[in-house]
Design an enzyme around this catalytic site. Structure first.
Site, PDB file in Angstrom:
ATOM      1  N   GLU A 145       0.864  -1.186   0.000  1.00  0.00           N
ATOM      2  CA  GLU A 145       0.000   0.000   0.000  1.00  0.00           C
ATOM      3  C   GLU A 145       0.893   1.226   0.000  1.00  0.00           C
ATOM      4  OE1 GLU A 145      -2.936   0.220   3.153  1.00  0.00           O
ATOM      5  OE2 GLU A 145      -2.744   2.394   3.261  1.00  0.00           O
ATOM      6  N   GLU A 150      -2.026  11.929   2.584  1.00  0.00           N
ATOM      7  CA  GLU A 150      -2.868  11.493   3.692  1.00  0.00           C
ATOM      8  C   GLU A 150      -2.691  12.451   4.868  1.00  0.00           C
ATOM      9  OE1 GLU A 150      -4.116   7.215   5.628  1.00  0.00           O
ATOM     10  OE2 GLU A 150      -1.992   7.576   5.225  1.00  0.00           O
TER      11      GLU A 150
END
Length: 652
Positions: A145, A150
Site C-alpha cells: 500500500e 494522507e
C-alpha cells in the site's frame, strides 16, 4: 594461483555490476511516455464508486455514482476540473449512519511508473476528516500500500506512508526534504508502516491557500520517490507533458534500502476518498486540539462533532485537474493496466462439449421408415428450437435448446469453447407433440435417403446409451443440455416425409426441481395396421397415426440425451410412471424408461390421419401399451427382448 571458486565469484560480481550499470543506463536513456490519463468527466465514468462499509471504521456513508451525481457530491466544474465533496448540510444522529461522502477507485491495477496528480483543492484542515489519495494491491498487505497524500484533523503537512508484509526496511540517509519517522514498512512495525512527514503547507489549508499544486511519485523496482510542487514551482518538463525526473530536484520522500520493492509492491489500484473519524482520525482526535465532547472517548467526541457540525465540512472537498500515469516505452494508445478490477470484466468459465464415439447410441433400423442421414464430422447444437433450427439437407444433427444453457458447436474428437460467468450442470425435460406445418421449422433436418446398416434389435439391447449432458452456464444465452450422437440409424427405401405429417420436437421445458406427478393416461395412443410391424427378432416398432404425449413434462436423466434428429426423426430418453389402459378395460401401473426414435412417414391428409412409424427399446417395463382405435388398429408394446414380442402377440 587463486582457487577457481574465487575466480568464479569475482567474475560473477563483475558481470552483475556490468548488467546493473547497463540496465541503469538503459533506463536513463529512456523517456517517460503517457500511458493513462483522467480529467473531468472521466473520473465519474471511468472509476468505480465504492459504496460499502468503510474498511477503516469511519463515521461515513459512501454513496454510489447515481446518488453522488444527483446530490452534487461529484460534478465537473466550469473550468473542467473534477469536484468530489461531502454532505455539509445534514445534522446527523451520532448513533446513526455516518456523513455522506465519496470514495472512487480506478478500474484497473497499475505497475511501476511515474504518477502525477494535479490538485486544485484538497479537503482542508478540519477536525474529524481523513482524506487520502493512495494505492493498494489486490492482496493486502502482501502486495503493498502506498499512501501518497494522507492527513487527519487539523494537520497542515502531508504524511507519506508505505505498508507491506514481512520486513521491509528503508534507510534514513537518503536525500529528501521530508522527515523519516519510521523506517520499517512491513508488518514488523505493526500498522505504522514507514512514515515520512512532509513539509508544512503540503496539505490542508496552506495547500489550498497557495492555489494547490502537483504531486509526483516515481515507483521503480528499487525505490519510491515522491515530490510535491506548489503551483508556482511545477517543473517545465512536467508542465509540458514530457517529464524528466532528473530535473525534479530533491524529493519530499525517498524510500529505498534493503527492502525488495519489486517483491513487496505489486500492481496497485488508485483510490481517492474522504472519511471521518475512524481508526486514525478518531483515535488521535484529542491530540489535534479538536473539541472533546466526551473527555473519556476521543472517538466518540469525533463522531459527535462530525454529526452535529455539518457546515464545518464545506471545504472538505477534492478538486482535481488531472491524474496521469507515465511509463517507459508505453504509448498513450497502450494500457498501463495489468488487470481488471471489476467483476463485470472477469473472464467467464469455458464450457466445452465433445463428441465421443464411445457414447454413441445405436438404434434398430426399421424396414419402412424415413431416417435422417448422420453427420460425418460435426454436431451442431441449435440455440433455439423454435427460432434457430431450420430444415437443411446438410449432414447435421440438430438438438433442441434449453434456456440458460450455452450454444455449443462440437467437432467430433475435439472441443468447442464458450465463455460465461459460471458453470452449472443441468437435467432437462422434454415434451414431444405433433405440430402443424407452420411449426415444422422448429426442427432442422433433411429429406435425403440413407442406406441401411443392418442393425438389429439385439444390438440395441446390448449397446450402452449413456451420454453425459455437457456443462451448462448461467450466461443467459440459449443452448442445449445434451448432444445425442447416434450411430448410422438408416433404412432401405427411405421415403420423403410429407409436409403435413412432420413430427417435430417442441422446445425444451424449464428444468424441473422434482419428477412430475404421474398422469392417469397412456403415453401414446393412435391407429395402426399390421403392415408396419417390425421384421426383426427383438425390434419393437409400429406406425403411429396421431401420437401425443401427456401434458406433463418427463424428466430426462443427466446421463441421457434428447435430440431432434433432422427434420423428421426424434430420439429421446423417457422416464415416467403411468396408468396404462388395457384392452380388457382395466388399467395397469407401469414405471418405465425408454429410448425411442420417432420417424414420421408420408401422410394421407392434413387432418392428422397420416401413418407414422416409431422404433422403441425399453430396458425393463411396459412403456407403450395396445390401445384400440377404429376397430382393427393396434399399437406394438415396448418390452425387453423376446418376452416383449411374445407379450405383444398375446395381446393381439
Amino acid at each position: 594461483m587463486a582457487p577457481s571458486s574465487l575466480l568464479l565469484s569475482v567474475g560473477s560480481l563483475i558481470t552483475s555490476s556490468l548488467v546493473s550499470a547497463t540496465a541503469l543506463e538503459a533506463r536513463q536513456s529512456q523517456t517517460y511516455q503517457l500511458a493513462e490519463s483522467w480529467q473531468g468527466e472521466s473520473f465519474i465514468n471511468d472509476w468505480n464508486f465504492f459504496d460499502g462499509a468503510d474498511p477503516t471504521n469511519g463515521y461515513v456513508t459512501y454513496v454510489n455514482q447515481s446518488f453522488a451525481k444527483q446530490s452534487g457530491l461529484v460534478k465537473v466544474t466550469e473550468s473542467g476540473s473534477f469536484y468530489m465533496g461531502v454532505d455539509y448540510e445534514s445534522t446527523l444522529n451520532p448513533n446513526g449512519a455516518g456523513r455522506e461522502s465519496v470514495r472512487i477507485e480506478s478500474k484497473n491495477y497499475y505497475t511501476e511508473g511515474l504518477y502525477v496528480i494535479d490538485i486544485e483543492h484538497m479537503p482542508g484542515s478540519i477536525c474529524g476528516t481523513w482524506p487520502a489519495f493512495w494505492s493498494v494491491g489486490k492482496n493486502w498487505p502482501n502486495d503493498g500500500e502506498i499512501d501518497i497524500i494522507e492527513g487527519v484533523n487539523l494537520q497542515k503537512a502531508n504524511k507519506i506512508v508505505l505498508h507491506t508484509s514481512g520486513s521491509c526496511d528503508v534507510s534514513g540517509s537518503n536525500d529528501m526534504t521530508g522527515t523519516l519517522s519510521s523506517s520499517e514498512c512491513g508488518e514488523a512495525s505493526g500498522t505504522v508502516g514507514c512514515v515520512v512527514k512532509g513539509t508544512n503547507g503540503s496539505s490542508g489549508d496552506p495547500f489550498n491557500e497557495s492555489g494547490g499544486g502537483v504531486y509526483a511519485m516515481e515507483w521503480t523496482d528499487t525505490f519510491i520517490k515522491i515530490w510535491f510542487f506548489p503551483r508556482s514551482q511545477i517543473p517545465a518538463s512536467l508542465a509540458s507533458g514530457n517529464p524528466d525526473t532528473s530535473s525534479f530536484g530533491t524529493p519530499m520522500a525517498h524510500l529505498q534500502g534493503s527492502c525488495d520493492f519489486a517483491e513487496r509492491f505489486k500492481a496497485q489500484k488508485l483510490i481517492i476518498d474522504t472519511t471521518f473519524c475512524g481508526d486514525w482520525a478518531g483515535n488521535v482526535f484529542a491530540e489535534s486540539t479538536c473539541p472533546m465532547s466526551d473527555p473519556s472517548s476521543p472517538m466518540q467526541s469525533c463522531v459527535n462533532y462530525v454529526a452535529q457540525n455539518p457546515a464545518a465540512f464545506k471545504e472538505a472537498y477534492w478538486e482535481i485537474n488531472s491524474i496521469k500515469i507515465y511509463q517507459y516505452g508505453v504509448s498513450a494508445a497502450s494500457s498501463a493496466a495489468v488487470s481488471q478490477a471489476t467483476a463485470s470484466k472477469v473472464e467467464g468459465t469455458r464450457v466445452s462439449a465433445q463428441a465421443a464415439n464411445t457414447a454413441t447410441p445405436t438404434v434398430p433400423a426399421p424396414v419402412e421408415t424415413t431416417t435422417v442421414p448422420q453427420p460425418a464430422q460435426t454436431n451442431t447444437v441449435a440455440t433455439s428450437a423454435a427460432d434457430h433450427a431450420t430444415p437443411s439437407s446438410a449432414e447435421t444433427t440438430t438438438v433442441p435448446a434449453a434456456t440458460g444453457a450455452p450454444s455449443v458447436s462440437a467437432t467430433e474428437g475435439g472441443d468447442s469453447e464458450l465463455e460465461s460467468t459460471s458453470t452449472v450442470y443441468v437435467t432437462s425435460t422434454t415434451t414431444i407433440c405433433p405440430v402443424a406445418e407452420s411449426s415444422s421449422a422448429a426442427a432442422a433436418g433433411g429429406k435425403e435417403d440413407a442406406p441401411s446398416n443392418g442393425t438389429s434389435g439385439a444390438e440395441v439391447a446390448a449397446t450402452s446409451v449413456a451420454a453425459a449432458a455437457p456443462a451448462a452456464a448461467t450466461s443467459g444465452h440459449p443452448g442445449a443440455d445434451a448432444i445425442a450422437n447416434s450411430a448410422a440409424a438408416t433404412s432401405t427405401d427411405a421415403q420423403s416425409e410429407s409436409a403435413t405429417s412432420r413430427l417435430t420436437a417442441g422446445a425444451l421445458s424449464e428444468i424441473p426441481t422434482a419428477p412430475p406427478e404421474p398422469v392417469s393416461q397412456a403415453v401414446s395412443t393412435g391407429s395402426f395396421d399390421d403392415s408396419d410391424t417390425a421384421q426383426g427378432d427383438s425390434e419393437e416398432q409400429g406406425s403411429i397415426a396421431s401420437a401425443s404425449v401427456a401434458p406433463s413434462t418427463i424428466p430426462v436423466p443427466a446421463s441421457s440425451s434428447a435430440a431432434a434428429l433432422g427434420g423428421s426423426s426424434i430420439a429421446s430418453s423417457f422416464a415416467s410412471s403411468r396408468l396404462i389402459p388395457r384392452p380388457t378395460g382395466s388399467s395397469t401401473a407401469a414405471s418405465a424408461t425408454a429410448i425411442a426414435t420417432w420417424s414420421p412417414t408420408a401422410g394421407e391428409s392434413a387432418s392428422g390421419t397420416a401413418k407414422e412409424s416409431a422404433t422403441l427399446t425399453t430396458p425393463s417395463e411396459v412403456f407403450f401399451t395396445p390401445g384400440l382405435s377404429n376397430g382393427a388398429n393396434r399399437m406394438s408394446v415396448g418390452l425387453s427382448g423376446l418376452i416383449g414380442v411374445m407379450f405383444i402377440a398375446a395381446l393381439a
